[in-house]
Design a protein around this motif. Structure first.
Motif, PDB file in Angstrom:
ATOM      1  N   LEU A  44      73.658  50.863  83.575  1.00 29.23           N
ATOM      2  CA  LEU A  44      74.475  49.921  84.342  1.00 29.23           C
ATOM      3  C   LEU A  44      74.547  50.283  85.819  1.00 29.23           C
ATOM      4  N   ILE A  45      74.767  51.545  86.136  1.00 25.04           N
ATOM      5  CA  ILE A  45      74.986  51.928  87.536  1.00 25.04           C
ATOM      6  C   ILE A  45      73.745  51.652  88.380  1.00 25.04           C
ATOM      7  N   GLU A  46      72.547  51.931  87.854  1.00 22.17           N
ATOM      8  CA  GLU A  46      71.325  51.621  88.596  1.00 22.17           C
ATOM      9  C   GLU A  46      71.228  50.119  88.866  1.00 22.17           C
ATOM     10  N   ARG A  47      71.598  49.318  87.877  1.00 18.05           N
ATOM     11  CA  ARG A  47      71.558  47.863  88.033  1.00 18.05           C
ATOM     12  C   ARG A  47      72.553  47.400  89.092  1.00 18.05           C
ATOM     13  N   VAL A  48      73.764  47.935  89.039  1.00 16.14           N
ATOM     14  CA  VAL A  48      74.785  47.552  90.022  1.00 16.14           C
ATOM     15  C   VAL A  48      74.382  48.013  91.415  1.00 16.14           C
ATOM     16  N   ASN A  49      73.812  49.208  91.516  1.00  9.80           N
ATOM     17  CA  ASN A  49      73.388  49.703  92.830  1.00  9.80           C
ATOM     18  C   ASN A  49      72.330  48.797  93.455  1.00  9.80           C
ATOM     19  N   LEU A  50      71.416  48.304  92.637  1.00  8.67           N
ATOM     20  CA  LEU A  50      70.386  47.398  93.159  1.00  8.67           C
ATOM     21  C   LEU A  50      71.014  46.070  93.600  1.00  8.67           C
ATOM     22  N   ALA A  51      71.882  45.523  92.764  1.00  7.02           N
ATOM     23  CA  ALA A  51      72.566  44.276  93.132  1.00  7.02           C
ATOM     24  C   ALA A  51      73.390  44.474  94.399  1.00  7.02           C
ATOM     25  N   ALA A  52      74.017  45.636  94.515  1.00  4.20           N
ATOM     26  CA  ALA A  52      74.828  45.929  95.698  1.00  4.20           C
ATOM     27  C   ALA A  52      73.972  46.000  96.954  1.00  4.20           C
ATOM     28  N   GLN A  53      72.770  46.586  96.833  1.00  6.55           N
ATOM     29  CA  GLN A  53      71.868  46.640  97.990  1.00  6.55           C
ATOM     30  C   GLN A  53      71.508  45.246  98.466  1.00  6.55           C
ATOM     31  N   VAL A  54      71.152  44.380  97.520  1.00  2.00           N
ATOM     32  CA  VAL A  54      70.752  43.016  97.875  1.00  2.00           C
ATOM     33  C   VAL A  54      71.927  42.278  98.518  1.00  2.00           C
ATOM     34  N   ALA A  55      73.114  42.406  97.909  1.00  2.00           N
ATOM     35  CA  ALA A  55      74.292  41.708  98.436  1.00  2.00           C
ATOM     36  C   ALA A  55      74.681  42.247  99.810  1.00  2.00           C
ATOM     37  N   ARG A  56      74.644  43.559  99.964  1.00  2.00           N
ATOM     38  CA  ARG A  56      75.030  44.165 101.246  1.00  2.00           C
ATOM     39  C   ARG A  56      74.063  43.750 102.353  1.00  2.00           C
ATOM     40  N   ASP A  57      72.772  43.790 102.065  1.00  2.00           N
ATOM     41  CA  ASP A  57      71.780  43.430 103.083  1.00  2.00           C
ATOM     42  C   ASP A  57      71.900  41.967 103.493  1.00  2.00           C
ATOM     43  N   ALA A  58      72.342  41.120 102.559  1.00  2.00           N
ATOM     44  CA  ALA A  58      72.469  39.687 102.845  1.00  2.00           C
ATOM     45  C   ALA A  58      73.874  39.310 103.290  1.00  2.00           C
ATOM     46  N   ASN A  59      74.776  40.306 103.328  1.00  2.00           N
ATOM     47  CA  ASN A  59      76.188  40.028 103.611  1.00  2.00           C
ATOM     48  C   ASN A  59      76.726  38.985 102.634  1.00  2.00           C
ATOM     49  N   ALA A  60      76.334  39.159 101.366  1.00  2.00           N
ATOM     50  CA  ALA A  60      76.670  38.196 100.321  1.00  2.00           C
ATOM     51  C   ALA A  60      77.830  38.695  99.476  1.00  2.00           C
ATOM     52  N   HIS A  61      78.399  37.794  98.715  1.00  3.25           N
ATOM     53  CA  HIS A  61      79.465  38.096  97.769  1.00  3.25           C
ATOM     54  C   HIS A  61      78.818  38.596  96.481  1.00  3.25           C
ATOM     55  N   LEU A  62      79.320  39.688  95.923  1.00  5.01           N
ATOM     56  CA  LEU A  62      78.784  40.258  94.684  1.00  5.01           C
ATOM     57  C   LEU A  62      79.774  40.012  93.551  1.00  5.01           C
ATOM     58  N   VAL A  63      79.283  39.449  92.447  1.00  5.93           N
ATOM     59  CA  VAL A  63      80.117  39.147  91.293  1.00  5.93           C
ATOM     60  C   VAL A  63      79.624  39.964  90.101  1.00  5.93           C
ATOM     61  N   GLY A  64      80.488  40.798  89.551  1.00  3.61           N
ATOM     62  CA  GLY A  64      80.184  41.530  88.333  1.00  3.61           C
ATOM     63  C   GLY A  64      80.648  40.731  87.134  1.00  3.61           C
ATOM     64  N   VAL A  65      79.722  40.405  86.237  1.00  2.00           N
ATOM     65  CA  VAL A  65      80.024  39.513  85.109  1.00  2.00           C
ATOM     66  C   VAL A  65      79.933  40.297  83.797  1.00  2.00           C
ATOM     67  N   ALA A  66      81.070  40.424  83.124  1.00  2.00           N
ATOM     68  CA  ALA A  66      81.116  41.014  81.789  1.00  2.00           C
ATOM     69  C   ALA A  66      81.323  39.910  80.764  1.00  2.00           C
ATOM     70  N   CYS A  67      80.749  40.082  79.580  1.00  2.00           N
ATOM     71  CA  CYS A  67      80.765  39.037  78.556  1.00  2.00           C
ATOM     72  C   CYS A  67      81.453  39.581  77.307  1.00  2.00           C
ATOM     73  N   SER A  68      82.506  38.908  76.875  1.00  2.00           N
ATOM     74  CA  SER A  68      83.319  39.440  75.784  1.00  2.00           C
ATOM     75  C   SER A  68      83.120  38.723  74.462  1.00  2.00           C
ATOM     76  N   GLY A  69      82.300  37.678  74.426  1.00  3.08           N
ATOM     77  CA  GLY A  69      82.092  36.957  73.173  1.00  3.08           C
ATOM     78  C   GLY A  69      81.058  37.636  72.310  1.00  3.08           C
ATOM     79  N   PRO A  70      81.150  37.461  71.008  1.00  2.00           N
ATOM     80  CA  PRO A  70      80.170  38.080  70.104  1.00  2.00           C
ATOM     81  C   PRO A  70      78.855  37.327  70.102  1.00  2.00           C
ATOM     82  N   ALA A  71      77.808  38.033  69.739  1.00  2.00           N
ATOM     83  CA  ALA A  71      76.508  37.391  69.565  1.00  2.00           C
ATOM     84  C   ALA A  71      76.591  36.379  68.426  1.00  2.00           C
ATOM     85  N   ASP A  72      75.671  35.413  68.439  1.00  2.00           N
ATOM     86  CA  ASP A  72      75.743  34.306  67.483  1.00  2.00           C
ATOM     87  C   ASP A  72      75.765  34.778  66.036  1.00  2.00           C
ATOM     88  N   ASN A  73      75.022  35.850  65.735  1.00  2.00           N
ATOM     89  CA  ASN A  73      74.921  36.261  64.330  1.00  2.00           C
ATOM     90  C   ASN A  73      76.242  36.801  63.786  1.00  2.00           C
TER      91      ASN A  73
END
Length: 281
Positions: free
Chosen positions: A16-45
């Motif tokens: 997770l941290i590597e993924r967030v760090n990459l997203a943070a780099q892209v957002a920071r360089d673009a001066n963009a808003h960063l949204v962390g999305v967690a999903c709490s619903g169960p898989a279909d099965n």
């Protein structure tokens, strides 16, 4: 075009941290808003259980567990985003299965950052084909982060895998904010065919001109691949040869069923990527 909203999938993965760090780099360089999305619903099965008996109580317990898991994961996201110096970020929980939830968030985002599935992990709220599902149904470009990748700057040397397809054109347009900041952008055409349908009389020249008119300096490479290696692995090999830290490509130019059944470039890249890939359908 510039990125104004970058969303990143937040789950319990050890990557997770590597993924967030990459997203943070892209957002920071673009001066963009960063949204962390967690999903709490169960898989279909999960819903295959008896929801009128013991399954109903189990679902309630499961939801409580997932809410707690989301809170823990989003706390890790918040700490990483703050440490990375992202000026604008927020946390969001969507109570649905990860594929559906990310498609919903993608409608309100310019770029969605997700992780390559790690075969040693099986997140409980995530369908096995989550990445493919989101790629096909979100309508937004995905920035895919390899599970074996360690956080470092991306977008300095970019390989644009060009085949003249609609999917590749979508990917190139979506990647423009990253390509403008690159030191080297190489348009690579594998097994080019001269003709009016895709590559024109000089394969790669038209898309190179398009990028140059967007202020991006490019070089064109035409790679001829024999039968001893498939295009997907040839792409990964060439990306390593030029030291690319990002690949830009279209996803599922052929029907997804055909690629799953017979194998294809998208399937190879999703399975074997070694650097981040910006992919669009």
């Amino acid at each position: 075009m510039s990125y104004r909203i970058v969303a990143v999938h937040v789950n319990e993965s050890r990557h997770l941290i590597e993924r967030v760090n990459l997203a943070a780099q892209v957002a920071r360089d673009a001066n963009a808003h960063l949204v962390g999305v967690a999903c709490s619903g169960p898989a279909d099965n999960y819903y295959m259980a008896d929801l009128l008996g013991a399954g109903a109580a189990g679902l309630s317990i499961y939801r409580d567990f997932m809410q707690e898991q989301c809170a823990t994961n989003l706390a890790s996201f918040e700490a990483a985003a703050d440490k990375a110096g992202v000026p604008f970020f927020e946390k969001r929980v969507i109570e649905d299965e990860a594929g559906i939830a990310l498609c919903l968030q993608a409608r309100y985002s310019d770029l969605l950052v997700v992780g390559q599935p790690d075969p040693d992990e099986a997140p409980p709220a995530q369908r096995a084909d989550m990445v493919e599902y989101v790629l096909m149904h979100s309508g937004r470009p995905l920035l895919l982060v390899p599970y074996a990748w360690k956080a470092s700057a991306i977008g300095k040397t970019v390989m644009v895998a060009w085949d003249g397809s609609l999917e590749a054109a979508h990917a190139v347009s979506a990647a423009l904010p990253l390509l403008r900041n690159a030191r080297l952008v190489q348009v690579t055409v594998f097994n080019p065919e001269v003709g009016p349908n895709a590559h024109g009389e000089e394969p790669g020249a038209d898309i190179a001109l398009y990028l140059e008119r967007h202020g991006i300096e490019v070089e064109v490479s035409r790679q001829h691949v024999g039968h001893q290696i498939d295009i997907g692995n040839a792409m990964l090999s060439h990306a390593a040869d030029i030291g690319a830290d990002l690949i830009v490509m279209g996803g599922y130019g052929h029907a997804r069923f055909r690629e799953v059944l017979l194998g294809g470039v998208t399937q190879t890249i999703l399975r074997s990527m070694t650097v981040p890939v910006l992919m669009s359908h």
